[in-house]
Design a protein around this motif. Structure first.
Motif, short mmCIF file in Angstrom:
data_model
loop_
_atom_site.label_atom_id
_atom_site.label_comp_id
_atom_site.label_asym_id
_atom_site.label_seq_id
_atom_site.Cartn_x
_atom_site.Cartn_y
_atom_site.Cartn_z
N TYR A 47 34.29 43.07 47.63
CA TYR A 47 34.49 41.67 47.30
C TYR A 47 34.85 41.49 45.83
CZ TYR A 47 32.89 39.82 51.77
OH TYR A 47 32.79 39.49 53.11
N VAL A 48 34.15 42.22 44.96
CA VAL A 48 34.48 42.13 43.53
C VAL A 48 35.88 42.66 43.27
CG1 VAL A 48 33.81 42.93 41.23
CG2 VAL A 48 32.05 42.31 42.89
N TYR A 49 36.20 43.75 43.92
CA TYR A 49 37.51 44.37 43.71
C TYR A 49 38.65 43.46 44.19
CZ TYR A 49 41.41 47.54 44.65
OH TYR A 49 42.64 48.11 44.72
N SER A 50 38.41 42.78 45.33
CA SER A 50 39.47 41.93 45.89
C SER A 50 39.85 40.79 44.96
CB SER A 50 39.03 41.39 47.25
OG SER A 50 37.90 40.55 47.10
N PHE A 51 38.88 40.28 44.16
CA PHE A 51 39.16 39.18 43.23
C PHE A 51 39.93 39.66 42.00
CE2 PHE A 51 35.46 37.23 45.41
CZ PHE A 51 36.09 36.10 45.87
#
Length: 570
Positions: free
Chosen positions: A419-423
């Motif tokens: 989730y952090v990476y996708s942002f």
């Protein structure tokens, strides 16, 4: 109900299948798988292979698998409780054995076999087994595709042949506190019930109230004392037929398996030296020397039990593989000074199979008793060390958690990171794309003088490929310039050939392809062919000249030759 008993010994694996009947049990099948007899051999793979055959033969549905641990892997203590309820006894075991077991209680599984009641008291055989021993046993069977229902212990299981295992324990006083006037008549004391009602038993000779059963295996001997057909106490010795085999191996300089085979097929103990040859005496003495340490252990143990329980032994029964030795009963009777005889238990076993195997007659008692553990009812339950974390009901979830628990944790962490990476991915990708485009344009301009539309990534890659191809072409050209020409090779070959004064060689055909040179011609005699061969050998890079079939037709009176060799082109 069908129950499969499995006894893994040091020399073989025994399997017994029993089913419950209205009168007790019925033996339906028996099998034995021999293991490698060599000392120090790793038998785990052999055991797993045989157990997989058992699993494939019997399947998993509608069957209870019962396996047993040897008594030496447990701590066994006799205890007396002032109450008779089994659940209270099990709750009290931990505190009662706190100072009596040589390992941590938190790492042990406890169980107990109620031997007898007398009044409001219960006499039990308390068992404590390290968890690692249970885990190792279960893992062995898991590897073979078997999920055991019961993990029992060999010594308490032996009592199933003598006790009425389908009923609750009887109210019998301990022999040390019992009075002669309180004992029941000998008629009710005698006989071996084998779990069947007394009305259906065959007529057998009355047996005194105290018997000793010695089950002698390859590396272990189990001694069980029964008082009025109820287990009184039990001992295990780490001795058996192995010591006898070792004596034969050393005495006759035989391989271990040959000594074992000789013991099984020809083993005997002389009851008397009258009429015996010296070879027979020597052979018997070797076997006797292997039995003596076991005899001494049994003598001391019987003396201890006699003193502890204030009891006299009336009869000793011998069973197990070692009991097959000829005259073993007479020898034990002389040494122990008690009547000893072979235990013919198969006469009292209801069965559907024929007695055509010595192993069935002499070595199946323990595994049959182990199988009976799977037929027991709650009023007299089986010894089962599959408790707490080893309980079969929770085993599936436990195995799943052990196998995938860490994976699930990693998956949860990976999901959060995703989730952090996708942002941040899109922003970082855009910045990297802009920076890489600028870097490519700067490099194209500064290093390759490419500007404008030609300063793109694809144009730059094409420019680099063209330059690489140009360099490779120059390298190939430089290597070609260093190669010897065909005329150079022929000149070198001519220099190596014998002088014309020695032989006349008419070379009719030369073929040079890369490093492979083919020479065909003709000479006047066979010795000249060898001279040509030697000359070509000195020219060959690997010092080898291979004969070929000539493709030319020799002139009249001439001999054709054809050779192939590798030459140096550099």
């Amino acid at each position: 109900m069908r129950s499969i008993g499995i006894d893994i010994g040091s020399s073989s694996i025994k399997i017994a299948e029993v089913i419950s009947t209205s009168q007790g049990f019925l033996l339906q099948d028996f099998a034995e798988f021999l293991l490698s007899p060599e000392p120090g051999a790793d038998q785990r793979i052999e055991i797993i292979t045989h157990l997989r055959k058992v699993s494939a033969h019997y399947g998993q549905t509608g069957i209870r698998y019962v396996v047993c641990l040897p008594q030496e892997q447990l701590a066994v203590r006799p205890l007396i409780f002032p109450f008779k309820e089994r659940h209270n006894i099990l709750r009290s075991l931990t505190s009662q054995l706190e100072d009596d077991i040589p390992f941590d209680q938190d790492d042990a599984i406890f169980d107990a076999k109620i031997l007898r009641y007398h009044g409001t008291k219960a006499e039990v055989l308390a068992l404590a087994c390290p968890k690692k021993n249970i885990q190792n046993t279960l893992q062995l069977f898991y590897d073979a595709g078997i999920d055991p229902d019961i993990v029992t212990v060999d010594a308490p299981a032996m009592a199933n042949f003598f006790e009425s295992w389908s009923f609750a324990p009887r109210d019998i006083p301990n022999p040390k506190v019992a009075k002669e006037s309180q004992m029941v008549s000998e008629a009710t004391m005698a006989g071996i019930t084998t779990g069947i009602s007394e009305q259906t038993l065959p007529a057998i000779e009355a047996i005194p109230p105290c018997q000793v059963v010695i089950n002698m295996g390859h590396r272990r001997t189990l001694l069980s004392v029964f008082y009025r057909n109820t287990l009184l106490t039990t001992r295990t010795f780490s001795r058996g037929g192995h010591e006898i085999v070792e004596g034969l191996r050393r005495g006759y300089s035989l391989p271990y398996h040959e000594a074992l085979k000789g013991l099984e097929e020809k083993g005997f103990v002389l009851a008397s030296l009258d009429g015996a040859t010296q070879d027979q005496i020597d052979f018997s003495n070797v076997i006797v020397s292997g039995l003596k340490p076991l005899i001494e252990d049994i003598k001391l143990t019987l003396l201890e039990i006699r003193s502890q329980f204030d009891i006299e032994f009336n009869q000793i029964y011998l069973t197990g593989g070692v009991s097959r030795l000829m005259n073993i009963g007479s020898y034990f009777s002389q040494q122990l000074e008690l009547p000893c005889s072979l235990f013919k238990y198969m006469e009292r076993v209801p069965k559907t199979i024929s007695e055509d195997s010595p192993s069935l007659e002499y070595g199946s008692l323990l595994v049959i008793c182990v199988a009976i553990e799977g037929l027991k009812r709650p009023r007299n339950p089986a010894i089962n060390l599959r408790r707490l974390e080893f309980s079969k009901q929770s085993q599936s979830l436990k195995i799943f958690t052990e196998k995938w628990g860490m994976t699930l944790k990693y998956a949860a962490v990976a999901l959060a990171v995703f989730y952090v990476y996708s942002f941040t991915r899109d922003m970082l990708a855009e910045r990297l794309e802009t920076a890489s485009r600028v870097k490519v344009q700067d490099t194209a301009r500064d290093s390759f003088s490419l500007k404008g539309k030609t300063a793109t990534e694809s144009k730059l890659k094409q420019f680099i490929r063209d330059k690489k191809n140009e360099l490779e072409a120059k390298k190939d050209l430089a290597e070609l310039q260093t190669l010897n020409s065909a005329l150079d090779v022929i000149n070198q070959l001519s220099e190596k050939m014998p002088a014309k004064s020695q032989i006349v060689v008419d070379v009719r055909r030369l073929l040079l392809k890369n490093e492979n040179l083919t020479v065909e011609g003709e000479v006047s005699q066979q010795s000249h062919v060898e001279l040509v061969r030697n000359a070509l050998t000195s020219q060959s890079t690997d010092r080898k000249v291979r004969d070929m079939s000539p493709s030319i037709k020799p002139s009249q009176g001439k001999l054709a030759f054809a050779f192939s060799l590798k030459v140096n082109r550099k």
